[in-house]
Scaffold this motif. Structure first.
Motif, PDB file in Angstrom:
ATOM      1  N   ALA A 125     -33.054 -38.989 -13.957  1.00  0.00           N
ATOM      2  CA  ALA A 125     -31.981 -38.090 -13.517  1.00  0.00           C
ATOM      3  C   ALA A 125     -30.825 -38.844 -12.882  1.00  0.00           C
ATOM      4  O   ALA A 125     -29.682 -38.373 -12.912  1.00  0.00           O
ATOM      5  CB  ALA A 125     -32.544 -37.080 -12.522  1.00  0.00           C
ATOM      6  N   GLN A 126     -31.092 -40.032 -12.310  1.00  0.00           N
ATOM      7  CA  GLN A 126     -30.044 -40.796 -11.649  1.00  0.00           C
ATOM      8  C   GLN A 126     -29.853 -42.115 -12.381  1.00  0.00           C
ATOM      9  O   GLN A 126     -30.820 -42.765 -12.797  1.00  0.00           O
ATOM     10  CB  GLN A 126     -30.404 -41.024 -10.179  1.00  0.00           C
ATOM     11  CG  GLN A 126     -30.640 -39.698  -9.446  1.00  0.00           C
ATOM     12  CD  GLN A 126     -30.516 -39.839  -7.956  1.00  0.00           C
ATOM     13  OE1 GLN A 126     -29.479 -40.262  -7.438  1.00  0.00           O
ATOM     14  NE2 GLN A 126     -31.565 -39.473  -7.243  1.00  0.00           N
ATOM     15  N   ARG A 127     -28.579 -42.523 -12.494  1.00  0.00           N
ATOM     16  CA  ARG A 127     -28.253 -43.647 -13.365  1.00  0.00           C
ATOM     17  C   ARG A 127     -27.223 -44.566 -12.712  1.00  0.00           C
ATOM     18  O   ARG A 127     -26.403 -44.127 -11.892  1.00  0.00           O
ATOM     19  CB  ARG A 127     -27.684 -43.143 -14.701  1.00  0.00           C
ATOM     20  CG  ARG A 127     -28.542 -42.108 -15.374  1.00  0.00           C
ATOM     21  CD  ARG A 127     -27.816 -41.462 -16.546  1.00  0.00           C
ATOM     22  NE  ARG A 127     -27.652 -42.383 -17.664  1.00  0.00           N
ATOM     23  CZ  ARG A 127     -28.585 -42.590 -18.586  1.00  0.00           C
ATOM     24  NH1 ARG A 127     -29.736 -41.937 -18.537  1.00  0.00           N
ATOM     25  NH2 ARG A 127     -28.373 -43.436 -19.570  1.00  0.00           N
ATOM     26  N   VAL A 128     -27.258 -45.816 -13.122  1.00  0.00           N
ATOM     27  CA  VAL A 128     -26.238 -46.799 -12.757  1.00  0.00           C
ATOM     28  C   VAL A 128     -25.794 -47.484 -14.037  1.00  0.00           C
ATOM     29  O   VAL A 128     -26.630 -47.903 -14.841  1.00  0.00           O
ATOM     30  CB  VAL A 128     -26.788 -47.833 -11.760  1.00  0.00           C
ATOM     31  CG1 VAL A 128     -25.828 -49.010 -11.602  1.00  0.00           C
ATOM     32  CG2 VAL A 128     -27.057 -47.183 -10.410  1.00  0.00           C
ATOM     33  N   THR A 129     -24.487 -47.567 -14.247  1.00  0.00           N
ATOM     34  CA  THR A 129     -23.953 -48.177 -15.458  1.00  0.00           C
ATOM     35  C   THR A 129     -22.781 -49.083 -15.103  1.00  0.00           C
ATOM     36  O   THR A 129     -22.144 -48.928 -14.063  1.00  0.00           O
ATOM     37  CB  THR A 129     -23.467 -47.111 -16.455  1.00  0.00           C
ATOM     38  OG1 THR A 129     -22.459 -46.303 -15.823  1.00  0.00           O
ATOM     39  CG2 THR A 129     -24.613 -46.212 -16.910  1.00  0.00           C
ATOM     40  N   GLY A 130     -22.509 -50.040 -16.002  1.00  0.00           N
ATOM     41  CA  GLY A 130     -21.349 -50.904 -15.810  1.00  0.00           C
ATOM     42  C   GLY A 130     -21.565 -52.265 -16.423  1.00  0.00           C
ATOM     43  O   GLY A 130     -22.605 -52.538 -17.037  1.00  0.00           O
ATOM     44  N   PRO A 131     -20.593 -53.145 -16.288  1.00  0.00           N
ATOM     45  CA  PRO A 131     -20.742 -54.517 -16.799  1.00  0.00           C
ATOM     46  C   PRO A 131     -21.825 -55.272 -16.037  1.00  0.00           C
ATOM     47  O   PRO A 131     -21.931 -55.156 -14.811  1.00  0.00           O
ATOM     48  CB  PRO A 131     -19.356 -55.136 -16.556  1.00  0.00           C
ATOM     49  CG  PRO A 131     -18.433 -53.975 -16.298  1.00  0.00           C
ATOM     50  CD  PRO A 131     -19.270 -52.915 -15.678  1.00  0.00           C
TER      51      PRO A 131
END
Length: 256
Positions: free
Chosen positions: A199-205
């Motif tokens: 349900a919880q996410r972290v995204t990025g380079p």
């Protein structure tokens, strides 16, 4: 681990006295302090790998001065001739590399936090070498292109999630997060951790995430994004290293 050290070695090997004395983003630390810290930590890691009893004595002495022992070791190492410091660091790196390679299967290496496997110790040393190398590069106005080795830094940052919450006096979230990071290669591969349906996410380079978890840049200056309140809180406290919370870095442009 070896390649990360060799990359940084090439950056500092030809420096003159002014280069070694150049101030880095870490308060009161010059390039010499950064390399002295790496040499000292490699020596301590070698001790932990080869003589756990002696390492326990070191930890006891460090516990008596928790706020100063790291800076004192860096200051002591930075006061000598740069050529001697570079030779010391090279020797420490090689001895640690050889000791880790020779460690029997299943070896657990004691450290300032929980004991680690040999692979985890190598990963931790790679992570710290990269992080302090970033400080050195920033001080010298150099660019160190990100490599696939960042995958090891990212992984240790993800695995240290609960530790980061705990050292800030926070209860770690019960549910896992999904972390999706864009690799620093032309193909734009994604390094993913955690269940796809989290349900919880972290995204990025990946580079930005690694800068975040090593506390080499402030969250506000990075393209790492969170979905969910716990994931958002994590980005405020994330750290990939053992021990107490670090001071972090202020947003770019703010007075230090």
């Amino acid at each position: 681990m070896r390649a990360e050290g060799e990359d940084l070695d090439r950056l500092v090997a030809g420096l003159d006295a002014a280069g070694w004395a150049a101030p880095t983003p870490a308060p009161r630390w010059s390039v010499a302090h950064q390399v002295a810290h790496l040499a000292w930590t490699d020596e301590v890691a070698f001790l932990a790998t080869t003589d756990p009893g002696a390492f326990a004595g070191h930890v006891a002495r460090a516990a008596a001065a928790p706020g100063t022992f790291v800076d004192e070791a860096a200051e002591a190492g930075a006061t000598g001739p740069p050529a001697a410091l570079l030779a010391r660091w090279r020797t420490a790196r090689q001895r640690l590399h050889d000791a880790l390679r020779a460690a029997p299967p299943g070896t657990r290496v004691p450290w300032y936090g929980p004991p680690m496997s040999v692979a985890s110790m190598a990963t931790a040393r790679l992570m710290e070498t990269w992080a302090h190398g970033r400080d050195v590069a920033d001080a010298l106005g150099a660019v160190r292109p990100p490599t696939a080795r960042l995958r090891h830094v990212a992984r240790i940052g993800v695995r240290a999630r609960d530790h980061a919450f705990a050292v800030h006096g926070l209860t770690p979230p019960a549910a896992p997060f999904r972390v999706e990071l864009t690799a620093p290669d032309a193909a734009g591969a994604v390094w993913a951790y955690g269940p796809e349906d989290a349900a919880q996410r972290v995204t990025g380079p990946a580079l930005d995430f690694c800068l975040l978890v090593t506390q080499r840049a402030h969250r506000a200056d990075l393209a790492v994004r969170a979905e969910g309140p716990d994931a958002d809180r994590w980005l405020d406290v994330a750290q990939a290293f053992a021990g107490p919370p670090g001071p972090g870095r202020e947003p770019a442009g703010e007075a230090r």
